[in-house]
Write an enzyme that holds these catalytic residues in place. Structure first.
Site, mmCIF file in Angstrom:
data_model
loop_
_atom_site.group_PDB
_atom_site.id
_atom_site.type_symbol
_atom_site.label_atom_id
_atom_site.label_comp_id
_atom_site.label_asym_id
_atom_site.label_seq_id
_atom_site.Cartn_x
_atom_site.Cartn_y
_atom_site.Cartn_z
ATOM 1 N N SER A 151 -25.258 -27.159 18.592
ATOM 2 C CA SER A 151 -25.939 -27.051 19.881
ATOM 3 C C SER A 151 -25.283 -25.947 20.690
ATOM 4 C CB SER A 151 -25.827 -28.379 20.645
ATOM 5 O OG SER A 151 -26.280 -28.232 21.976
ATOM 6 N N TYR A 165 -20.610 -34.814 24.230
ATOM 7 C CA TYR A 165 -21.539 -34.310 23.218
ATOM 8 C C TYR A 165 -21.224 -32.857 22.889
ATOM 9 C CZ TYR A 165 -26.038 -32.707 21.291
ATOM 10 O OH TYR A 165 -27.021 -32.144 20.512
#
Length: 256
Positions: A151, A165
């Site tokens: 990501s 995250y």
């Protein structure tokens, strides 16, 4: 010197988190490229069945297995089933991930942090380990490729949203580089894709269904990505056209 080709080998690729979003789009895209696809999914059996049917409509074969990537026995069950039903595994898309709700880091529970690390880091490592045991020439395999779904959060940090995250995805990128160096000599390429904000239901699960469009305001492309745009990048990295790509972290983010 001609580059190595593997077109005589049947591609059998495991896609974790393959029932929805980027995972489902990737499964279908790979089917169009001639891959047989093993789909790992966590809960939604109906969504997994829809992905299997979409793969078959695209002209390939598929099998879906309910499993938790953070449980090594369930990872083994996924790979065993795929190998038995579809043939020797030649590829892995490490896509399964969770984030927990959006919020400040100080308000993030220990349980959420641990679950994110269990799935996003430990789960990716367990799946990569099993895939490498299947594909590495040192273990009798014929080589192959892994694509880890990271990501943009890995480099942006995601303050105020989900720093935990972001940290897990930075670990995925570090894992990508290390494994590429370790297993490149054994015939396995390992790369990573860093999506930006993509139109999936993950945003609703985090607590903000409109988040992808809000992020579009700070994205140079001025729009969110589509799952299929990420799937195209994954398919390329798994293909012979990317035969010299290993250890790469490919950002697909609309310029973010």
């Amino acid at each position: 010197m001609s580059r190595p080709r593997t077109t005589d080998q049947q591609h059998v690729t495991v896609v974790t988190g393959g029932s929805r979003g980027i995972g489902a789009a990737t499964a279908v895209r790979l089917a169009r490229a001639g891959h047989r696809v093993g789909i790992g999914y966590a809960r939604d059996e109906e969504a997994a069945a829809r992905t299997v049917e979409a793969v078959r409509e695209a002209g390939s074969e598929a099998v879906a297995v309910r499993m938790d990537t953070s449980v090594d026995a369930e990872v083994d069950a996924l790979f065993d089933t795929v190998r038995d039903r579809l043939g020797p595994v030649t590829g892995l898309v490490n896509n399964a991930a969770v984030s927990g709700p959006l919020g400040r880091f100080t308000e993030t529970s220990t349980e959420v942090m641990r679950r994110v690390v269990d799935v996003n880091v430990t789960g990716a490592l367990l799946c990569a380990r099993r895939a490498l045991r299947e594909m590495s020439t040192a273990y009798g395999g014929r080589g192959g490729a892994i694509v880890n779904i990271s990501s943009c959060a890995a480099t942006l940090g995601s303050p105020g949203e989900y720093v935990h995250y972001a940290a897990s995805k930075a670990a995925v990128d570090a894992m990508t580089v290390g494994l590429a160096k370790e297993f490149g000599p054994e015939g396995v390429r390992i790369n990573s894709v860093q999506p930006g904000s993509v139109l999936t239901d993950m945003h609703a699960a985090m607590g903000d269904p409109d988040r992808a469009w809000k992020k579009a305001e700070i994205t140079p492309a001025r729009r969110p990505g589509e799952p299929e745009e990420i799937a195209d990048a994954v398919a390329w990295l798994l293909s012979d056209e990317a035969s010299y790509a290993s250890g790469a972290v490919l950002r697909i983010s609309g310029g973010l």
